[in-house]
Design a protein around this motif. Structure first.
Motif, PDB file in Angstrom:
ATOM      1  N   ARG A  58     -29.725  53.951 -17.789  1.00 44.91           N
ATOM      2  CA  ARG A  58     -30.328  54.055 -16.451  1.00 44.91           C
ATOM      3  C   ARG A  58     -29.808  52.933 -15.557  1.00 44.91           C
ATOM      4  O   ARG A  58     -29.362  51.887 -16.048  1.00 44.91           O
ATOM      5  N   CYS A  59     -29.887  53.180 -14.271  1.00 43.29           N
ATOM      6  CA  CYS A  59     -29.490  52.177 -13.285  1.00 43.29           C
ATOM      7  C   CYS A  59     -30.616  51.152 -13.129  1.00 43.29           C
ATOM      8  O   CYS A  59     -31.777  51.519 -12.967  1.00 43.29           O
TER       9      CYS A  59
ATOM     10  N   LYS B  31     -31.919  55.684 -11.641  1.00 45.70           N
ATOM     11  CA  LYS B  31     -31.333  56.990 -11.958  1.00 45.70           C
ATOM     12  C   LYS B  31     -30.886  57.002 -13.420  1.00 45.70           C
ATOM     13  O   LYS B  31     -30.298  56.047 -13.912  1.00 45.70           O
TER      14      LYS B  31
ATOM     15  N   TYR C   9     -28.747  58.566 -16.714  1.00 42.94           N
ATOM     16  CA  TYR C   9     -27.486  59.207 -17.073  1.00 42.94           C
ATOM     17  C   TYR C   9     -27.453  59.404 -18.583  1.00 42.94           C
ATOM     18  O   TYR C   9     -28.119  58.687 -19.335  1.00 42.94           O
TER      19      TYR C   9
ATOM     20  N   TRP D 227     -21.323  51.283 -13.731  1.00 42.90           N
ATOM     21  CA  TRP D 227     -21.868  51.131 -12.388  1.00 42.90           C
ATOM     22  C   TRP D 227     -22.368  52.484 -11.902  1.00 42.90           C
ATOM     23  O   TRP D 227     -21.740  53.520 -12.130  1.00 42.90           O
ATOM     24  N   CYS D 228     -23.515  52.492 -11.253  1.00 47.19           N
ATOM     25  CA  CYS D 228     -24.179  53.723 -10.832  1.00 47.19           C
ATOM     26  C   CYS D 228     -23.393  54.425  -9.732  1.00 47.19           C
ATOM     27  O   CYS D 228     -23.026  53.808  -8.720  1.00 47.19           O
TER      28      CYS D 228
ATOM     29  N   HIS E 122     -24.646  56.579  -7.819  1.00 46.59           N
ATOM     30  CA  HIS E 122     -25.567  56.828  -6.709  1.00 46.59           C
ATOM     31  C   HIS E 122     -25.713  55.613  -5.783  1.00 46.59           C
ATOM     32  O   HIS E 122     -25.635  55.745  -4.553  1.00 46.59           O
TER      33      HIS E 122
ATOM     34  N   LEU F 173     -25.641  49.678 -14.702  1.00 43.85           N
ATOM     35  CA  LEU F 173     -26.294  50.545 -15.679  1.00 43.85           C
ATOM     36  C   LEU F 173     -26.633  49.761 -16.942  1.00 43.85           C
ATOM     37  O   LEU F 173     -25.926  48.837 -17.317  1.00 43.85           O
TER      38      LEU F 173
END
Length: 254
Positions: free
Chosen positions: A135-136, A141, A143, A153-154, A156, A161
């Motif tokens: 997750r971020c 968010k 993944y 790296w996110c 979004h 992460l």
């Protein structure tokens, strides 16, 4: 404890089977030693433990991730990939079979490898998280874990992460507090492959009426346990399952 030390291996197997049959609620607590036979190194064994080579706060902490993501992922990916590629061994399969036959309420695990579920266990509480997702840290968010293999790296928001595992310095996840509730009414806790040195999980045996330990190295709980094996957990549990045979326990649902 003195009488237990006088028992030979076969006698201890018979005692463990008797403890299981007489227990109205048996729970397993598993640690890294359960997965060593799947090729995943443990953390604190005298010869090959990962923390004998590295200080965990330097390589597996939330501070280490924030301070130097490159080094954090370079080190941790090595053994995470081993976890993701590993296959369940006879210990995982035996516990799944015991649950299926109603002799085991479920598994509380310190492991993040997901091998209990892959072996067929249905009720698993992962008190140190898992490697199925990440997750971020900024936007939260989620993944799939494979996302970290691309970069950490996110997409979004550009945040860093992190895997959904418990790092040193993290709070305990919801599964831990659920596990404490699961221990309510526990008459027998099977401690398998855990050094019982990492708190708060190492305190769970206090919540059980009786404790049985299967671990290669001695634990702080050995003197208080009803039976202790310093043997292969696969060997011990395979024999236990064999002796339980086709009989069913209190949680068998047909």
């Amino acid at each position: 404890m003195e009488r237990m030390l006088q028992l030979d291996y076969r006698d201890k197997i018979e005692l463990l089977v008797k403890l299981i049959k007489n227990s109205a609620k048996t729970v397993a607590l598993t640690g890294a030693g359960v997965s060593t036979e799947s090729g995943i190194p443990d953390f604190r064994s005298r010869d090959s433990g990962l923390w004998n080579k590295f200080r965990p706060e330097e390589v597996a902490s939330i501070d280490a991730l924030k301070r130097d993501p490159d080094t954090f992922y370079k080190y941790n990916f090595k053994w995470w990939q081993g976890c993701l590629q590993a296959q369940p061994n006879e210990t995982h399969k035996a516990l799944a079979e015991m649950e299926k036959k109603g002799w085991l309420f479920g598994v509380i695990t310190q492991n993040i490898d997901g091998l209990h579920q892959r072996a067929g266990s249905q009720k698993v509480w992962e008190v140190h998280g898992h490697l199925r997702s990440c997750r971020c840290m900024k936007c939260k968010k989620e993944y799939d874990m494979e996302r970290l293999a691309e970069n950490y790296w996110c997409h979004h928001c550009g945040g860093l992460l992190r895997p959904n595992v418990v790092l040193f310095g993290d709070p305990m996840p919801e599964d831990y507090y659920t596990a404490e509730k699961v221990m309510t009414g526990c008459q027998l806790l099977l401690v398998i492959g855990s050094s019982l040195q990492v708190y708060p999980v190492a305190g769970l045996p206090y919540l059980s009426r009786q404790v049985a330990i299967i671990n290669y190295d001695p634990t702080p709980w050995d003197d208080n346990a009803q039976v202790v094996f310093h043997h292969s957990s696969s060997e011990v549990l395979a024999e236990v399952v064999k002796q339980l045979g086709d009989s069913t326990g209190p949680y068998f649902v047909g």
